[in-house]
Scaffold this motif. Structure first.
Motif, PDB file in Angstrom:
ATOM      1  N   PHE A  10       0.973  -1.127   0.035  1.00 13.87           N
ATOM      2  CA  PHE A  10      -0.005  -0.089   0.118  1.00 13.87           C
ATOM      3  C   PHE A  10       0.821   1.244   0.112  1.00 13.87           C
ATOM      4  N   GLU A  11       0.350   2.260  -0.418  1.00 13.63           N
ATOM      5  CA  GLU A  11       0.981   3.554  -0.424  1.00 13.63           C
ATOM      6  C   GLU A  11       0.261   4.638   0.511  1.00 13.63           C
ATOM      7  N   VAL A  12       0.815   5.659   1.144  1.00 11.41           N
ATOM      8  CA  VAL A  12       0.095   6.654   1.888  1.00 11.41           C
ATOM      9  C   VAL A  12       0.616   7.942   1.613  1.00 11.41           C
ATOM     10  N   PRO A  13      -0.065   9.058   1.466  1.00 11.84           N
ATOM     11  CA  PRO A  13       0.454  10.217   1.461  1.00 11.84           C
ATOM     12  C   PRO A  13       1.504  10.536   2.440  1.00 11.84           C
ATOM     13  N   ALA A  14       2.535  11.197   2.180  1.00 10.15           N
ATOM     14  CA  ALA A  14       3.663  11.541   3.205  1.00 10.15           C
ATOM     15  C   ALA A  14       3.393  12.667   4.059  1.00 10.15           C
ATOM     16  N   ALA A  55      10.524   8.636   6.644  1.00  3.09           N
ATOM     17  CA  ALA A  55      10.230   8.667   5.028  1.00  3.09           C
ATOM     18  C   ALA A  55       9.311   9.760   4.955  1.00  3.09           C
ATOM     19  N   MET A  56       8.362  10.481   5.815  1.00  3.43           N
ATOM     20  CA  MET A  56       7.401  11.628   5.619  1.00  3.43           C
ATOM     21  C   MET A  56       8.144  12.592   5.785  1.00  3.43           C
ATOM     22  N   GLU A  57       9.220  12.851   6.744  1.00  6.34           N
ATOM     23  CA  GLU A  57      10.190  13.796   6.745  1.00  6.34           C
ATOM     24  C   GLU A  57      10.856  14.130   5.613  1.00  6.34           C
ATOM     25  N   ALA A  58      11.542  13.073   5.117  1.00  9.07           N
ATOM     26  CA  ALA A  58      12.532  13.051   3.951  1.00  9.07           C
ATOM     27  C   ALA A  58      11.775  13.493   2.643  1.00  9.07           C
ATOM     28  N   HIS A  59      10.310  13.324   2.593  1.00 12.01           N
ATOM     29  CA  HIS A  59       9.657  13.888   1.501  1.00 12.01           C
ATOM     30  C   HIS A  59       9.373  15.259   1.888  1.00 12.01           C
ATOM     31  N   ALA A  62      12.574  17.397   1.065  1.00 10.11           N
ATOM     32  CA  ALA A  62      12.468  17.529  -0.358  1.00 10.11           C
ATOM     33  C   ALA A  62      11.408  18.035  -1.230  1.00 10.11           C
ATOM     34  N   CYS A  63      10.503  18.583  -0.399  1.00  2.67           N
ATOM     35  CA  CYS A  63       9.280  19.206  -1.026  1.00  2.67           C
ATOM     36  C   CYS A  63       8.565  18.471  -2.294  1.00  2.67           C
ATOM     37  N   LEU A  64       8.250  16.942  -1.803  1.00  6.41           N
ATOM     38  CA  LEU A  64       7.726  16.119  -2.625  1.00  6.41           C
ATOM     39  C   LEU A  64       6.372  15.906  -2.119  1.00  6.41           C
ATOM     40  N   ASP A  65       5.489  15.653  -3.112  1.00  8.54           N
ATOM     41  CA  ASP A  65       3.994  15.534  -2.665  1.00  8.54           C
ATOM     42  C   ASP A  65       3.823  14.056  -2.959  1.00  8.54           C
ATOM     43  N   ASP A  66       4.757  13.306  -3.094  1.00  2.00           N
ATOM     44  CA  ASP A  66       4.496  11.822  -3.693  1.00  2.00           C
ATOM     45  C   ASP A  66       4.206  11.096  -2.207  1.00  2.00           C
ATOM     46  N   SER A  67       3.605   9.897  -2.404  1.00  2.00           N
ATOM     47  CA  SER A  67       3.302   8.887  -1.627  1.00  2.00           C
ATOM     48  C   SER A  67       4.611   8.017  -1.200  1.00  2.00           C
ATOM     49  N   ILE A  68       4.518   7.545   0.113  1.00  7.03           N
ATOM     50  CA  ILE A  68       5.417   6.623   0.726  1.00  7.03           C
ATOM     51  C   ILE A  68       4.891   5.353   0.350  1.00  7.03           C
ATOM     52  N   ARG A  86      11.124   8.658  -1.509  1.00  5.58           N
ATOM     53  CA  ARG A  86      11.690   9.471  -2.533  1.00  5.58           C
ATOM     54  C   ARG A  86      12.344  10.446  -2.094  1.00  5.58           C
ATOM     55  N   GLY A  87      12.823  10.663  -1.004  1.00  7.70           N
ATOM     56  CA  GLY A  87      13.657  11.693  -0.437  1.00  7.70           C
ATOM     57  C   GLY A  87      15.111  11.879  -1.106  1.00  7.70           C
TER      58      GLY A  87
END
Length: 149
Positions: A10-14, A55-59, A62-68, A86-87
């Motif tokens: 599964f994936e969730v918003p970061a 992982a959420m903090e890495a996103h 890096a100003c990423l809006d991707d899911s982990i 993907r940080g």
């Protein structure tokens, strides 16, 4: 007990508001077909929480809006949880060494126990990081069951 590994992906918003969902999904998945005690499930929950938070903090950094991404694999001898972001990555061996948790000077640090907790609460914690992201693999070995009927 599962003889062929079964994976739940599964994936969730970061975002921090999804952290409790990650913990719940992983513990429910791990509890489906494993012999982990309640205490070991709680250990896994804390370790997963630390890895997902990182992982959420890495996103966020890096100003990423991707899911982990999270994969929970149930095998005959272990439960594995992979948490991937993907940080911008980091080098675990270059993380600042902080005082031990029972050292009184540790109180001067507000953060920094995540990697330590992942390592002591699981049987194995592997971290693979590159500039394209980080994957944390948390492994909990299952107790051997000698009732092979």
């Amino acid at each position: 007990m599962t003889t062929n590994p079964t994976s739940i992906d599964f994936e969730v918003p970061a975002r921090p508001e999804y952290l409790s969902l990650v913990r719940s999904l992983v513990v429910e998945a791990a509890d489906m077909d494993s012999a982990l005690s309640q205490e070991r499930l709680e250990d896994l929950k804390v370790a997963v929480s630390e890895a997902a938070t990182n992982a959420m903090e890495a996103h966020a950094r890096a100003c990423l809006d991707d899911s982990i991404q999270i994969r929970c694999t149930l095998a005959a001898d272990r439960v594995e949880v992979h948490i991937t972001d993907r940080g911008s990555g980091f080098y675990p061996d270059q993380v600042e060494v902080l005082p031990e948790p029972d050292d009184p000077t540790r109180l001067e640090y507000e953060r920094g126990l995540g990697l330590y907790l992942m390592r002591i609460l699981t049987d194995k914690a592997e971290i693979h990081s590159s500039p394209d992201g980080t994957e944390v693999c948390l492994i909990m070995r299952l107790p051997m069951n000698n009732s092979n009927s």
